[in-house]
Write a protein that holds these residues in place. Sequence first.
Motif, mmCIF file in Angstrom:
data_model
loop_
_atom_site.group_PDB
_atom_site.id
_atom_site.type_symbol
_atom_site.label_atom_id
_atom_site.label_comp_id
_atom_site.label_asym_id
_atom_site.label_seq_id
_atom_site.Cartn_x
_atom_site.Cartn_y
_atom_site.Cartn_z
ATOM 1 N N ASN A 41 10.447 15.932 -14.231
ATOM 2 C CA ASN A 41 10.563 16.231 -12.893
ATOM 3 C C ASN A 41 9.160 16.519 -12.117
ATOM 4 O O ASN A 41 8.761 17.667 -12.290
ATOM 5 N N GLN A 42 8.390 15.456 -11.947
ATOM 6 C CA GLN A 42 7.154 15.659 -11.472
ATOM 7 C C GLN A 42 6.709 14.563 -10.378
ATOM 8 O O GLN A 42 6.999 13.479 -10.243
ATOM 9 N N ASN A 43 5.534 14.803 -9.546
ATOM 10 C CA ASN A 43 4.979 13.931 -8.900
ATOM 11 C C ASN A 43 3.918 13.140 -9.595
ATOM 12 O O ASN A 43 3.417 13.838 -10.172
ATOM 13 N N LEU A 44 3.921 12.049 -9.234
ATOM 14 C CA LEU A 44 2.741 11.004 -10.022
ATOM 15 C C LEU A 44 1.553 11.257 -9.143
ATOM 16 O O LEU A 44 1.656 11.116 -7.975
ATOM 17 N N TYR A 45 0.545 11.145 -9.687
ATOM 18 C CA TYR A 45 -0.791 11.237 -9.126
ATOM 19 C C TYR A 45 -1.382 9.848 -8.713
ATOM 20 O O TYR A 45 -1.138 8.938 -9.494
ATOM 21 N N PRO A 46 -1.564 9.720 -7.424
ATOM 22 C CA PRO A 46 -1.855 8.316 -7.346
ATOM 23 C C PRO A 46 -3.661 8.135 -7.913
ATOM 24 O O PRO A 46 -4.453 8.615 -7.166
ATOM 25 N N ALA A 47 -3.504 7.447 -8.959
ATOM 26 C CA ALA A 47 -4.804 7.330 -9.490
ATOM 27 C C ALA A 47 -5.554 5.994 -9.079
ATOM 28 O O ALA A 47 -6.926 6.113 -9.333
ATOM 29 N N GLU A 48 -5.221 4.946 -8.562
ATOM 30 C CA GLU A 48 -5.744 3.854 -8.374
ATOM 31 C C GLU A 48 -5.381 3.191 -7.069
ATOM 32 O O GLU A 48 -4.292 2.837 -6.786
ATOM 33 N N ASP A 49 -6.451 2.906 -6.195
ATOM 34 C CA ASP A 49 -6.237 2.487 -4.847
ATOM 35 C C ASP A 49 -6.845 1.042 -5.287
ATOM 36 O O ASP A 49 -8.087 0.586 -5.060
ATOM 37 N N VAL A 50 -5.711 0.040 -5.286
ATOM 38 C CA VAL A 50 -6.456 -1.323 -5.487
ATOM 39 C C VAL A 50 -7.022 -1.930 -4.414
ATOM 40 O O VAL A 50 -7.943 -2.907 -4.565
ATOM 41 N N PHE A 51 -6.599 -1.596 -3.011
ATOM 42 C CA PHE A 51 -7.278 -2.061 -1.868
ATOM 43 C C PHE A 51 -8.683 -1.542 -2.119
ATOM 44 O O PHE A 51 -9.626 -2.379 -1.480
ATOM 45 N N PHE A 52 -9.159 -0.147 -2.089
ATOM 46 C CA PHE A 52 -10.391 0.406 -2.308
ATOM 47 C C PHE A 52 -11.323 -0.643 -3.370
ATOM 48 O O PHE A 52 -12.385 -0.807 -3.083
ATOM 49 N N GLN A 53 -10.582 -1.005 -4.595
ATOM 50 C CA GLN A 53 -11.283 -1.680 -5.621
ATOM 51 C C GLN A 53 -11.687 -2.968 -4.910
ATOM 52 O O GLN A 53 -12.823 -3.520 -5.075
ATOM 53 N N ALA A 54 -10.682 -3.589 -4.323
ATOM 54 C CA ALA A 54 -11.044 -5.002 -3.820
ATOM 55 C C ALA A 54 -12.167 -4.927 -2.693
ATOM 56 O O ALA A 54 -13.008 -6.054 -2.578
ATOM 57 N N SER A 55 -11.982 -3.960 -1.670
ATOM 58 C CA SER A 55 -12.962 -4.063 -0.711
ATOM 59 C C SER A 55 -14.249 -3.567 -1.076
ATOM 60 O O SER A 55 -15.159 -3.455 -0.249
ATOM 61 N N THR A 56 -14.387 -2.742 -1.982
ATOM 62 C CA THR A 56 -15.837 -2.107 -2.201
ATOM 63 C C THR A 56 -16.546 -2.716 -3.496
ATOM 64 O O THR A 56 -17.515 -1.830 -4.036
ATOM 65 N N ARG A 57 -16.123 -3.691 -4.176
ATOM 66 C CA ARG A 57 -16.633 -4.010 -5.231
ATOM 67 C C ARG A 57 -18.003 -4.491 -5.412
ATOM 68 O O ARG A 57 -18.443 -4.949 -6.317
ATOM 69 N N GLY A 58 -18.611 -4.840 -4.122
ATOM 70 C CA GLY A 58 -19.797 -5.030 -3.998
ATOM 71 C C GLY A 58 -19.965 -6.500 -3.896
ATOM 72 O O GLY A 58 -18.906 -7.305 -3.880
ATOM 73 N N GLY A 59 -21.025 -7.323 -3.779
ATOM 74 C CA GLY A 59 -21.277 -8.735 -3.528
ATOM 75 C C GLY A 59 -20.797 -9.582 -4.604
ATOM 76 O O GLY A 59 -21.018 -8.873 -5.894
ATOM 77 N N ARG A 60 -20.364 -10.784 -4.616
ATOM 78 C CA ARG A 60 -20.205 -11.525 -5.580
ATOM 79 C C ARG A 60 -20.637 -12.716 -5.583
ATOM 80 O O ARG A 60 -21.315 -13.163 -4.653
#
Length: 190
Positions: A41-60
């Motif tokens: 019986n526990q709340n899960l921790y929001p560990a990874e924001d996929v939008f944040f990863q996509a939008s801040t990964r730098g120039g490609r």
Amino acid sequence: MAETGTSPRKLADGVGHYELVYRRGKGFTENRAKIAGEDLNQNLYPAEDVFFQASTRGGRAVDRIIEGKVQFKQTTGNVGDAMTSLSDNSLITGFAAGAGGGIAAGFNTITAIGVAAQGMSARAKTRADTRYWSSLPDTLHLGSARLSPDTRNAKITFTNKAGITQPPGSKPARIFFDKNGNGVIFASAR
């Protein structure tokens, strides 16, 4: 482990649609997950924001390639316009025709090069590739607990920030154990 939300979206923006921008997924309200079941019986921790990863990964590298294509398209278009404009000038064309075949052939060559440059410019594809992996979640939630290898039932409830249950509500979670008794519980809101 639980997934909430929908995949970040890639969109084309800017003049010529060659610039990529990222937007958060649409059509979801759940952004929290809670697990309950045998000894759980526990709340899960929001560990990874996929939008944040996509939008801040730098120039490609592909962004620089697209920018190079835009510059190529502009340059070849300008060269083609200038060369065909030069050969279209009636004063020069009349002079070339009156002066003999050598100069006329030279202006015909300029016209051909100009038309070829315009054709290359027209065929250059400068639009950004907006394909994306639509089955990715918006957020990945994690938690850890000691479970008995006999544990067979668990459910994940998806809520908003205020703790109000959101669609899809509660879902049974799949439980996987390896031969050493280590387990993983997984559920996705989608």
